[in-house]
Design a protein around this motif. Structure first.
Motif, PDB file in Angstrom:
ATOM      1  N   GLU A   1      10.582  24.117  -5.097  1.00  0.00           N
ATOM      2  CA  GLU A   1      11.173  22.782  -5.215  1.00  0.00           C
ATOM      3  C   GLU A   1      11.728  22.313  -3.873  1.00  0.00           C
ATOM      4  OE1 GLU A   1      12.806  22.535  -9.778  1.00  0.00           O
ATOM      5  OE2 GLU A   1      13.874  23.871  -8.385  1.00  0.00           O
ATOM      6  N   ARG A   2      12.369  23.219  -3.162  1.00  0.00           N
ATOM      7  CA  ARG A   2      12.883  22.858  -1.841  1.00  0.00           C
ATOM      8  C   ARG A   2      11.743  22.465  -0.910  1.00  0.00           C
ATOM      9  NH1 ARG A   2      14.889  27.849   1.152  1.00  0.00           N
ATOM     10  NH2 ARG A   2      12.615  28.065   1.286  1.00  0.00           N
ATOM     11  N   ASN A   3      10.680  23.253  -0.893  1.00  0.00           N
ATOM     12  CA  ASN A   3       9.555  22.968  -0.007  1.00  0.00           C
ATOM     13  C   ASN A   3       8.857  21.665  -0.373  1.00  0.00           C
ATOM     14  OD1 ASN A   3      10.096  25.393   1.283  1.00  0.00           O
ATOM     15  ND2 ASN A   3       8.591  26.547   0.103  1.00  0.00           N
ATOM     16  N   ALA A   4       8.747  21.386  -1.663  1.00  0.00           N
ATOM     17  CA  ALA A   4       8.121  20.136  -2.098  1.00  0.00           C
ATOM     18  C   ALA A   4       8.952  18.933  -1.669  1.00  0.00           C
ATOM     19  CB  ALA A   4       7.933  20.147  -3.615  1.00  0.00           C
ATOM     20  N   THR A   5      10.266  19.072  -1.749  1.00  0.00           N
ATOM     21  CA  THR A   5      11.146  17.981  -1.336  1.00  0.00           C
ATOM     22  C   THR A   5      11.005  17.698   0.150  1.00  0.00           C
ATOM     23  OG1 THR A   5      12.703  18.594  -3.085  1.00  0.00           O
ATOM     24  CG2 THR A   5      13.535  17.153  -1.353  1.00  0.00           C
ATOM     25  N   VAL A   6      10.850  18.735   0.935  1.00  0.00           N
ATOM     26  CA  VAL A   6      10.624  18.563   2.371  1.00  0.00           C
ATOM     27  C   VAL A   6       9.308  17.830   2.616  1.00  0.00           C
ATOM     28  CG1 VAL A   6      10.155  19.772   4.537  1.00  0.00           C
ATOM     29  CG2 VAL A   6      12.024  20.538   3.062  1.00  0.00           C
ATOM     30  N   GLN A   7       8.276  18.160   1.854  1.00  0.00           N
ATOM     31  CA  GLN A   7       6.981  17.504   2.009  1.00  0.00           C
ATOM     32  C   GLN A   7       7.065  16.010   1.700  1.00  0.00           C
ATOM     33  OE1 GLN A   7       3.962  18.520   3.183  1.00  0.00           O
ATOM     34  NE2 GLN A   7       5.071  20.355   3.838  1.00  0.00           N
ATOM     35  N   VAL A   8       7.923  15.644   0.749  1.00  0.00           N
ATOM     36  CA  VAL A   8       8.047  14.231   0.363  1.00  0.00           C
ATOM     37  C   VAL A   8       8.981  13.481   1.307  1.00  0.00           C
ATOM     38  CG1 VAL A   8       8.741  12.617  -1.459  1.00  0.00           C
ATOM     39  CG2 VAL A   8       7.599  14.767  -2.061  1.00  0.00           C
TER      40      VAL A   8
ATOM     41  N   ALA B   1       0.840  -1.200   0.000  1.00  0.00           N
ATOM     42  CA  ALA B   1       0.000   0.000   0.000  1.00  0.00           C
ATOM     43  C   ALA B   1       0.869   1.242   0.000  1.00  0.00           C
ATOM     44  CB  ALA B   1      -0.919   0.009   1.230  1.00  0.00           C
ATOM     45  N   ASP B   2       0.279   2.348  -0.412  1.00  0.00           N
ATOM     46  CA  ASP B   2       0.955   3.643  -0.385  1.00  0.00           C
ATOM     47  C   ASP B   2       0.975   4.147   1.055  1.00  0.00           C
ATOM     48  OD1 ASP B   2       1.845   6.228  -0.626  1.00  0.00           O
ATOM     49  OD2 ASP B   2       0.281   6.892  -2.005  1.00  0.00           O
ATOM     50  N   ALA B   3       2.144   4.103   1.676  1.00  0.00           N
ATOM     51  CA  ALA B   3       2.251   4.460   3.093  1.00  0.00           C
ATOM     52  C   ALA B   3       1.869   5.901   3.361  1.00  0.00           C
ATOM     53  CB  ALA B   3       3.673   4.207   3.588  1.00  0.00           C
ATOM     54  N   PHE B   4       1.891   6.753   2.343  1.00  0.00           N
ATOM     55  CA  PHE B   4       1.517   8.151   2.526  1.00  0.00           C
ATOM     56  C   PHE B   4       0.010   8.338   2.683  1.00  0.00           C
ATOM     57  CE2 PHE B   4       5.455   9.271  -0.174  1.00  0.00           C
ATOM     58  CZ  PHE B   4       6.253   9.368   0.950  1.00  0.00           C
ATOM     59  N   SER B   5      -0.767   7.337   2.298  1.00  0.00           N
ATOM     60  CA  SER B   5      -2.223   7.499   2.258  1.00  0.00           C
ATOM     61  C   SER B   5      -2.866   7.236   3.618  1.00  0.00           C
ATOM     62  CB  SER B   5      -2.826   6.550   1.220  1.00  0.00           C
ATOM     63  OG  SER B   5      -2.740   5.207   1.662  1.00  0.00           O
ATOM     64  N   THR B   6      -4.009   7.868   3.827  1.00  0.00           N
ATOM     65  CA  THR B   6      -4.784   7.624   5.044  1.00  0.00           C
ATOM     66  C   THR B   6      -5.328   6.200   5.052  1.00  0.00           C
ATOM     67  OG1 THR B   6      -5.389   9.961   5.174  1.00  0.00           O
ATOM     68  CG2 THR B   6      -6.773   8.400   6.382  1.00  0.00           C
TER      69      THR B   6
ATOM     70  N   ARG C   1       4.747  12.568  -3.167  1.00  0.00           N
ATOM     71  CA  ARG C   1       3.826  12.271  -2.081  1.00  0.00           C
ATOM     72  C   ARG C   1       2.570  13.099  -2.255  1.00  0.00           C
ATOM     73  NH1 ARG C   1       3.426  15.218   3.046  1.00  0.00           N
ATOM     74  NH2 ARG C   1       2.065  14.047   4.469  1.00  0.00           N
ATOM     75  N   THR C   2       1.427  12.449  -2.092  1.00  0.00           N
ATOM     76  CA  THR C   2       0.148  13.153  -2.088  1.00  0.00           C
ATOM     77  C   THR C   2      -0.227  13.486  -0.659  1.00  0.00           C
ATOM     78  OG1 THR C   2      -0.597  11.990  -4.090  1.00  0.00           O
ATOM     79  CG2 THR C   2      -2.280  13.042  -2.725  1.00  0.00           C
ATOM     80  N   ASP C   3      -0.391  14.766  -0.375  1.00  0.00           N
ATOM     81  CA  ASP C   3      -0.772  15.192   0.966  1.00  0.00           C
ATOM     82  C   ASP C   3      -2.191  14.688   1.244  1.00  0.00           C
ATOM     83  OD1 ASP C   3      -1.844  16.733   3.164  1.00  0.00           O
ATOM     84  OD2 ASP C   3      -0.178  18.118   2.900  1.00  0.00           O
ATOM     85  N   PRO C   4      -2.383  13.849   2.266  1.00  0.00           N
ATOM     86  CA  PRO C   4      -3.715  13.277   2.499  1.00  0.00           C
ATOM     87  C   PRO C   4      -4.742  14.316   2.939  1.00  0.00           C
ATOM     88  CG  PRO C   4      -2.238  12.712   4.297  1.00  0.00           C
ATOM     89  CD  PRO C   4      -1.396  13.361   3.239  1.00  0.00           C
ATOM     90  N   ALA C   5      -4.292  15.453   3.448  1.00  0.00           N
ATOM     91  CA  ALA C   5      -5.224  16.482   3.913  1.00  0.00           C
ATOM     92  C   ALA C   5      -5.697  17.387   2.786  1.00  0.00           C
ATOM     93  CB  ALA C   5      -4.571  17.322   5.009  1.00  0.00           C
ATOM     94  N   THR C   6      -4.803  17.698   1.840  1.00  0.00           N
ATOM     95  CA  THR C   6      -5.136  18.658   0.779  1.00  0.00           C
ATOM     96  C   THR C   6      -5.282  18.021  -0.593  1.00  0.00           C
ATOM     97  OG1 THR C   6      -2.814  19.127   0.250  1.00  0.00           O
ATOM     98  CG2 THR C   6      -3.832  20.398   2.047  1.00  0.00           C
ATOM     99  N   GLY C   7      -4.730  16.818  -0.771  1.00  0.00           N
ATOM    100  CA  GLY C   7      -4.750  16.190  -2.086  1.00  0.00           C
ATOM    101  C   GLY C   7      -3.668  16.698  -3.015  1.00  0.00           C
ATOM    102  N   GLU C   8      -2.849  17.639  -2.564  1.00  0.00           N
ATOM    103  CA  GLU C   8      -1.790  18.181  -3.406  1.00  0.00           C
ATOM    104  C   GLU C   8      -0.670  17.155  -3.569  1.00  0.00           C
ATOM    105  OE1 GLU C   8       1.245  22.046  -3.655  1.00  0.00           O
ATOM    106  OE2 GLU C   8      -0.142  21.812  -1.964  1.00  0.00           O
ATOM    107  N   VAL C   9      -0.167  17.017  -4.794  1.00  0.00           N
ATOM    108  CA  VAL C   9       0.923  16.089  -5.082  1.00  0.00           C
ATOM    109  C   VAL C   9       2.240  16.867  -5.072  1.00  0.00           C
ATOM    110  CG1 VAL C   9       1.889  14.437  -6.699  1.00  0.00           C
ATOM    111  CG2 VAL C   9      -0.604  14.648  -6.463  1.00  0.00           C
ATOM    112  N   HIS C  10       3.150  16.458  -4.213  1.00  0.00           N
ATOM    113  CA  HIS C  10       4.462  17.096  -4.104  1.00  0.00           C
ATOM    114  C   HIS C  10       5.503  16.201  -4.778  1.00  0.00           C
ATOM    115  CE1 HIS C  10       2.888  20.013  -1.217  1.00  0.00           C
ATOM    116  NE2 HIS C  10       2.315  19.003  -0.583  1.00  0.00           N
ATOM    117  N   HIS C  11       6.386  16.801  -5.557  1.00  0.00           N
ATOM    118  CA  HIS C  11       7.456  16.070  -6.241  1.00  0.00           C
ATOM    119  C   HIS C  11       8.802  16.510  -5.676  1.00  0.00           C
ATOM    120  CE1 HIS C  11       4.872  14.414  -9.498  1.00  0.00           C
ATOM    121  NE2 HIS C  11       4.159  15.487  -9.241  1.00  0.00           N
ATOM    122  N   SER C  12       9.607  15.548  -5.254  1.00  0.00           N
ATOM    123  CA  SER C  12      10.922  15.880  -4.720  1.00  0.00           C
ATOM    124  C   SER C  12      11.912  16.113  -5.861  1.00  0.00           C
ATOM    125  CB  SER C  12      11.437  14.761  -3.813  1.00  0.00           C
ATOM    126  OG  SER C  12      11.600  13.565  -4.545  1.00  0.00           O
TER     127      SER C  12
END
Length: 400
Positions: free
Chosen positions: A193-200, A113-118, A147-158
């Protein structure tokens, strides 16, 4: 069941197919390199949740949990089954073999499973709550490009980029029959890009797992959670520790300190564990790391510590068999063998002098290329790669 003649395909460090028998043999080797349990056969082990269990250090910690400590629990990985065009991913085959070696008596399950998901968190925690009640250890070892943020649905790319200024360095290339030393230049990342990498790659998802366990009362007294990290040499710092990845690792370490405070009232602990260099599917994507690791292995030889050795050292500390080896930032350090001053001096000297002409003398590229192939089940002694292979391998039991 499907028999196929498989070719590795791909280019450079990327293989499009995995070999199931080769992947199984790699896990067999890892299993044999991991100390066997000396405990009573009827003694139940601690309950472990391992998030990111099918490759690299996550796989090594899973194998050690099962073979050395006979732990109960659940391991999570996100792998792809075979299709008409391609084999299953290497992690799929490695997970299947890990479960086989653990045996039918192991009280341990594997979730794809996708560990990032709820949804994955809910499914995992439902199983843990029903079967065990509480968890003793959570190992977090996730490496993913997005990573897809489970709260917002936004997809972040590292991204793997430097910060502040461009990065120019030597790199190891395998485009033809012989390896060569090339050069690369990467422009610095922008803030997004830096912030997205942190999110992932930072600690956001790790915290969500701990919060979910706490909310459901699944944290056992004495609970210890660890997220795997890396520091590395000053040679690779501009693209690693001082780049976008390093910003994410700093966030991971900041998260550990916050979790440590939150878990203290529950009798728990949280740390990052800084492992040493290894050839993994994640590390091969980082520029200059291949050349650095090849030189490091040439310097150390048998002193290059395997993932099995480092995972065993980590579990000894987490189970109390050995004291925690913490640095001034409260990180568990497993990388002293790599960052020893004499070792780094020797690596630095070779790095300065390495060219395509001196590569064979100064770096162990044959070893490195073999290790990259082994990540996908290739270059494994004793495997007949000319024979058709059984590529249909079932995923092990998930929820009992």
């Amino acid at each position: 069941m499907t028999l196929r003649e498989i070719k590795p395909g791909g280019r450079g460090y990327l293989y499009v197919n995995s070999h199931p028998e080769g992947c199984a043999a790699v896990v067999d080797d890892l299993w044999q390199r991991t100390p066997a349990s000396s405990a009573s056969p009827i003694a139940p082990g601690d309950v472990a949740l391992i998030v990111g269990s099918s490759a690299g250090y996550g796989l090594a910690t899973t194998v050690a949990a099962l073979r050395t400590y006979r732990m109960r629990g659940l391991a999570i990985a996100f792998e792809t089954p075979e299709t008409e065009r391609r084999t299953a991913t290497a992690g799929w085959y490695r997970t299947a073999r890990t479960a086989e070696l653990a045996g039918p008596d192991a009280d341990f399950a594997f979730l794809n499973a996708d560990a990032f998901s709820t949804a994955a968190k809910d499914q995992a925690l439902d199983h843990l709550a029903a079967r065990y009640g509480r968890v003793d250890h959570l190992i977090y070892s996730v490496a993913a490009p997005r990573r897809t943020d489970p709260a917002t649905g936004e997809v972040h790319h590292s991204v793997i980029k430097p910060l502040g200024s461009a990065y120019r360095a030597k790199t190891l290339q395998f485009e033809g029959d012989a390896p060569l030393v090339g050069s690369l230049e990467l422009e610095p990342a922008v803030d997004a890009e830096r912030n997205a990498t942190v999110q992932v790659m930072g600690g956001a998802d790790w915290r969500l797992w701990i919060d979910a366990l706490a909310d459901r009362g699944l944290i056992h007294e004495g609970f210890h959670t660890v997220a795997l990290s890396y520091v590395g040499s000053d040679l690779t710092a501009p693209i690693y520790r001082s780049g976008t990845i390093g910003t994410a690792k700093q966030h991971l370490e900041d998260t550990a300190r916050g979790l440590q405070q939150d878990l203290a009232p529950l009798g728990g602990q949280a740390h990052t564990a800084v492992a040493g260099a290894a050839v993994t599917q994640a590390s091969t994507a980082i520029p200059s790391i291949a050349l650095y690791t090849s030189i490091l292995h040439a310097v150390l030889g048998d002193g290059f510590r395997s993932t099995a050795q480092q995972a065993s050292a980590l579990w000894q500390q987490l189970t109390g068999a050995a004291p925690l080896q913490l640095d001034e930032q409260q990180r568990i350090r497993l990388d002293g063998w790599e960052l020893d001053d004499k070792v780094q001096d020797a690596v630095r000297e070779r790095w300065t002098g390495v060219t395509t002409g001196t590569l064979a003398e100064l770096a162990d590229t044959t070893w490195f290329r073999t290790q990259v192939g082994r990540l996908y089940g290739w270059n494994v002694p004793g495997i007949d790669y000319s024979a058709p292979a059984q590529t249909t391998v079932p995923w092990p039991a998930t929820i009992r």
